[in-house]
Structure formats: C-alpha cells, structure tokens
Design a protein around this motif. Structure first.
Motif, PDB file in Angstrom:
ATOM      1  N   SER A 257      -8.657   4.648  -2.846  1.00 37.44           N
ATOM      2  CA  SER A 257      -9.700   5.257  -2.012  1.00 37.44           C
ATOM      3  C   SER A 257      -9.237   6.644  -1.574  1.00 37.44           C
ATOM      4  O   SER A 257      -8.048   6.979  -1.677  1.00 37.44           O
TER       5      SER A 257
ATOM      6  N   VAL B 135      -4.005   4.867  -1.111  1.00 35.82           N
ATOM      7  CA  VAL B 135      -4.965   5.608  -0.292  1.00 35.82           C
ATOM      8  C   VAL B 135      -4.615   7.093  -0.373  1.00 35.82           C
ATOM      9  O   VAL B 135      -3.484   7.488  -0.074  1.00 35.82           O
TER      10      VAL B 135
ATOM     11  N   ARG C 271     -11.444   2.511  -8.022  1.00 31.50           N
ATOM     12  CA  ARG C 271     -12.195   2.884  -6.814  1.00 31.50           C
ATOM     13  C   ARG C 271     -13.211   1.800  -6.467  1.00 31.50           C
ATOM     14  O   ARG C 271     -13.366   1.431  -5.315  1.00 31.50           O
ATOM     15  N   LYS C 272     -13.887   1.287  -7.493  1.00 31.58           N
ATOM     16  CA  LYS C 272     -14.879   0.228  -7.255  1.00 31.58           C
ATOM     17  C   LYS C 272     -14.219  -1.026  -6.681  1.00 31.58           C
ATOM     18  O   LYS C 272     -14.789  -1.696  -5.827  1.00 31.58           O
TER      19      LYS C 272
ATOM     20  N   LYS D 191      -2.604  -1.178  -3.499  1.00 34.35           N
ATOM     21  CA  LYS D 191      -3.630  -0.253  -3.031  1.00 34.35           C
ATOM     22  C   LYS D 191      -3.021   1.139  -2.829  1.00 34.35           C
ATOM     23  O   LYS D 191      -1.931   1.268  -2.254  1.00 34.35           O
TER      24      LYS D 191
ATOM     25  N   GLU E 177      -9.801   9.602   1.608  1.00 35.01           N
ATOM     26  CA  GLU E 177     -10.322   9.907   2.942  1.00 35.01           C
ATOM     27  C   GLU E 177      -9.988  11.367   3.258  1.00 35.01           C
ATOM     28  O   GLU E 177      -9.189  11.983   2.568  1.00 35.01           O
TER      29      GLU E 177
ATOM     30  N   ILE F 135     -12.811  15.479  -0.894  1.00 33.25           N
ATOM     31  CA  ILE F 135     -13.243  14.209  -1.487  1.00 33.25           C
ATOM     32  C   ILE F 135     -14.092  14.447  -2.737  1.00 33.25           C
ATOM     33  O   ILE F 135     -13.896  13.816  -3.775  1.00 33.25           O
TER      34      ILE F 135
ATOM     35  N   ARG G  79       0.835  -1.207   0.000  1.00 25.56           N
ATOM     36  CA  ARG G  79       0.000   0.000   0.000  1.00 25.56           C
ATOM     37  C   ARG G  79       0.866   1.253   0.000  1.00 25.56           C
ATOM     38  O   ARG G  79       1.874   1.326   0.708  1.00 25.56           O
TER      39      ARG G  79
ATOM     40  N   GLY H 135     -11.738  -1.097  -4.823  1.00 24.25           N
ATOM     41  CA  GLY H 135     -11.089  -0.811  -3.540  1.00 24.25           C
ATOM     42  C   GLY H 135      -9.581  -0.651  -3.644  1.00 24.25           C
ATOM     43  O   GLY H 135      -8.867  -0.616  -2.645  1.00 24.25           O
TER      44      GLY H 135
END
Ligand SMILES: O=P(O)(O)OC[C@H]1O[C@](O)(CO)[C@@H](O)[C@@H]1O
Ligand SMILES: [Mg+2]
Ligand SMILES: [Mn+2]
Length: 480
Positions: A353, A292, A347-348, A290, A355, A307, A260, A350
């Motif tokens: 993402s 973030v 995004r779908k 991933k 925050e 966002i 990540r 995961g």
C-alpha cells in the motif's frame, strides 16, 4: 538559534546557506534558480498546451488566466531568491490550503535572525522553496492537482528504458526460485538475493532529476545496469546490509506475524521501480507479509513520489508506446507485463500500500519522528512505523533529515547522528547515494582519502565528493 528540535550541547549546527565553500551554498546560489526557471518554463509550456487545446480543461479561459497568475508568481519567487530577500511567512490564504504551520512557527521563533535565502538553514530553506512553489498551484482551482514536475518525471523514466527492461527480465527469471522459497527457505541464497535487491534499490537513488539536469540517455544507462552496480560495490562506504538481513531473519524465525516493512520513499520513476523490485522480492519469497510505502502529499524536490506516481508507473510499464518492447509476445513485453500485474495484485491483496502523510513534507528532521512530537504528526508517524520490523529510508534528503543535516564530524557514529531515533524502538535502514555535505559513520581516514582524490579533479572542492552522487552508504540502527 532556536528551532523545533531541542537544542542540546555538543550537537553541531546545521548547514547554512551562504557559508562559502560548501555544496549547500552552491545549491542555494546556483541550483535553486535553475530549478525555479525550469518550473517557470514548464508552466509556460502547459499554458501553451491549454491554449492549443492539447491539454483539455473544463474552463479554458479560467485555466489560462490562473496559469498566467501562477507563472508571474513563480517569476517573482525567482526574483526573491536572486535578490536574497527575507524568508517571508506563509500567508493565511496559503496556510488555509496546505499544512504549513511548522514553517511559520519556525520563522516566528527565529524572526530576529533575519533569515534570507542565502542566510538560513539549508534543510529548512530548500523545503520552504518547494512549499512556496506548491502554494501558487494549490490556490488556483483549475491547477490544484497539477504536478509541475510530472513531465520531467515521465521523460526521465522513459529514458530509463534499458534499465527498466533489464530488471524486469531479472524479475521474471528469479520469480520461480522466489516462490519455491516461500515454504522452504534456503537462507544463504535468500541473503545473496537480499543483498542484490538492496543494491538495486540503493543505486536506483542515483537517478536523481534535481542533479541530472543535463543527463543524456547514455549517462542514465551507465548508472542503471547490473554491470554498473557490480562496478560500484567498492563505492559503498558503509555497508550494514547484514544487520538489516538479520532483522528480517529474526522476524521470520520468531514467526512474528504478519511481518511488515515500511519504505520512506524518495524519487519516482526508476528509483520507485527499483524499490518495487525490492518489495516484490520480500513479498514473493514470503520473507515479508506486507510492505507500506510512504510518499509525498505535494509535488516536492522535483522528483519525489506522490501516490498518483505509483499508478502512473504501472500504466507506463503496460504501455507499449511508452516502453516500446514490441509485440505482447516478446520476452521484454512479457516481463514488463508480469511485473506490473504482480504489483497490481499485491495492491489488491493489501500486501502493498502507499500513503502520504503531511509529516513527510514538513521542514522537520527525523529527530522529530518521536512520541514527544505531537504537533506536526511526528508521534503519529512514529506509532505507525512501530508496526514495522524495518523502516527503509530512501535517498539523500531522507539521510539529511535523519542526521539533522548537521555539520557532524564525518566519523560520528550513525547512532549519535540520528539522535533520539536511535533509541525509540524503530529498526531503521538508510539507503543513500551521497548528494550533500553532511556525511557521518565513516571509518577513520576514509574522508581524507576521498577528499584528496576528489580534490585532484575539483581543485578547492575536495570535500564535495560527498555531494557527487558517486558514493553511497547503507546505515542500520536497531532502534534499541
Ligand atoms: O532525491 P534525493 O536523493 O533525496 O536527493 C535530493 C537531494 O539532492 C539535492 O538536490 C542535492 O544535494 C538536495 O537538495 C537533496 O537533499
Ligand atoms: Mg531529487
Ligand atoms: Mn528526492
């Protein structure tokens, strides 16, 4: 002067507004008033739009009444600034609608200092101003969700058309190669591409709305293309890209899974688009599982990502009126669609993402991104970021928060300047185009050379080269 960071000997003071000769003081005395005036004008425009019916509201009369209240409050805020008033605490009413405790704690701890707009720490005061602006909107029911900087963010992104299309086409051309590398990695090739996409993300930060107040389309074009990046390589004064690359390679080879990477975002529009390019390189090649993203919970520093700005960006890319690339079948339209759809898919799935923790809009510097800071989410965010193999901090304000916005000698080692964050286990990478006084990690002699160079065209202001946005730094810490 006490503050939320533990004061230790040998740690220099922060930059203070009001000290002559600095970009900090110029910002406080000239630039903030312009930013506030723009906010007043844009509020007035929105009121007109409501009046004319082009902005629809559920209760027109109430929206107008509240809009006029906000406008009057912004005018008063501007007067506070120009009169160099004392920095007042946030009211109970304001505290009830926003996370403002850190500000009031700081003001209470320093109440004997007589802090005023032009006599206070730059970092604190600038963030305080954006939070004051936000409170006026947050307190009015019809305006709570209104982003005063939205129209500026959108018009600047639209003006980035040329750079946006160029990058989308580059993406489309590279995608097959990236996918071939998922199972069978050509490490040398990937390193070259990593360097390219790091630079794309880095220079994306040069498109800054708070500095480009009068930028023309040509100005924006001139800093966004591949040619501009090539020409700018020599302007990267510290370049730790290799160390960041090694971190990614190690995570892959030791199959630490899932891998990540976190991005502490800066600006919306072109910079966010460039960051998405870097993230999609990492994801499409399978180097990273991933990504973030961390944005802001309130409108902030004019252009910072919230966002909803990511959703807007995707809509813009798919909107042929916003980016007029012609029919759906043109290579340009196809490239924009492909990229927007790939981001939506990530995004779908995961894999990507976004925050927005309130920590990022406090006044706290990142020495507080530490297990010991339990009051304002510093420990919480540290724990969250500990899941990441690399945390990328974008832009100038993040650099100021990393270094505490302190008056360091410009040759101070990076790991000294970022304090405790150098040793709490987080591998970090700062991608910053230089837009402020604070500057560290330079080799001996570099600052002197650049000061002399800048001095020629800017008499008396040689040291402001570091506030010009023309140079950049890439600084890595392994966190050990
Ligand atoms: O969007 P960025 O890169 O954080 O730039 C914002 C910075 O630029 C400035 O507006 C100018 O130095 C600062 O106030 C702020 O730190
Ligand atoms: Mg900015
Ligand atoms: Mn910003």
């Amino acid at each position: 002067m006490s503050n939320t960071t533990t004061a230790t000997q040998n740690i220099p003071e922060r930059f203070w507004t009001g000290v002559p000769g600095t970009f900090c003081t110029y910002t406080a005395s000239v630039r903030w008033a312009i930013i506030l005036q723009n906010a007043i004008d844009d509020t007035a425009k929105e009121i007109e739009a409501i009046e004319a019916g082009s902005t629809k509201t559920s209760d027109k009369e109430l929206s107008l009444k509240q809009g006029n209240t906000i406008k009057a409050q912004l005018v008063k805020l501007r007067e506070e600034l120009t009169n160099d008033s004392l920095l007042r605490p946030f009211t109970a009413e304001e505290v009830a609608v926003s996370n403002l405790d850190s500000f009031n704690d700081y003001l209470a701890a320093n109440k004997d200092e007589g802090l005023r707009w032009n006599h206070a720490e730059w970092l604190f005061t600038e963030i305080y101003m954006y939070r004051r602006i936000n409170c006026y909107f947050a307190l009015q029911s019809e305006w709570t969700k209104f982003d005063i900087f939205n129209s500026l963010k959108q018009s600047t992104f639209k003006a980035s058309f040329h750079g946006v299309v160029e990058l989308a086409i580059r993406y489309k051309n590279l995608l097959p190669t990236w996918k071939q590398n998922v199972d069978n990695k050509d490490w040398d090739l990937l390193e070259i591409l990593f360097k390219e996409f790091i630079e794309i993300s880095l220079w994306g930060n040069a498109t800054d709305l708070s500095l480009l107040t009068n930028a023309t389309l040509e100005d924006i074009k001139s800093i966004q293309g591949a040619k501009a990046r090539e020409a700018s390589e020599s302007k990267i004064l510290v370049n730790d890209t290799k160390l960041a690359w090694q971190t990614i390679v190690n995570a892959n080879k030791n199959s630490k899974s899932p891998v990540r990477v976190d991005f502490i975002l800066d600006n919306s529009g072109f910079e966010l688009y460039a960051d998405l390019m870097l993230a999609s390189f990492l994801l499409n090649t399978g180097l990273v599982d991933k990504c973030v993203f961390h944005g802001k919970d309130v409108p902030y520093m004019v252009s910072d990502v919230m966002i909803k700005d990511l959703d807007i960006l995707i809509q813009d890319l798919l909107d042929r009126e916003f980016f007029p690339t012609g029919a759906a079948s043109t290579p340009e339209s196809q490239a924009l669609d492909l990229f927007a759809n790939d981001i939506t898919d990530f995004r779908k799935q995961g894999k990507l993402s976004i925050e927005a923790d309130p920590f990022w809009t406090t006044d706290l510097d990142y020495w507080n991104l530490d297990p010991s800071e339990t009051k304002y989410n510093g420990a919480k965010m540290h724990k969250e970021l500990s899941q990441s193999i690399l945390v990328i901090f974008k832009g100038d304000l993040n650099y100021r928060k990393l270094t505490g916005d302190r008056t360091w000698k410009r040759t101070t080692p990076w790991k000294t300047a970022i304090g405790p964050l150098a040793h709490t286990g987080l591998p970090t990478l700062s991608l910053r185009t230089c837009k402020a006084d604070v500057q560290v990690a330079l080799k001996e002699g570099v600052d002197e050379e650049l000061c002399a160079l800048w001095e020629k065209d800017h008499p008396g202001k040689g040291s402001w080269w570091s506030s010009s946005g023309k140079w950049a730094v890439i600084c890595f810490s392994d966190g050990q």
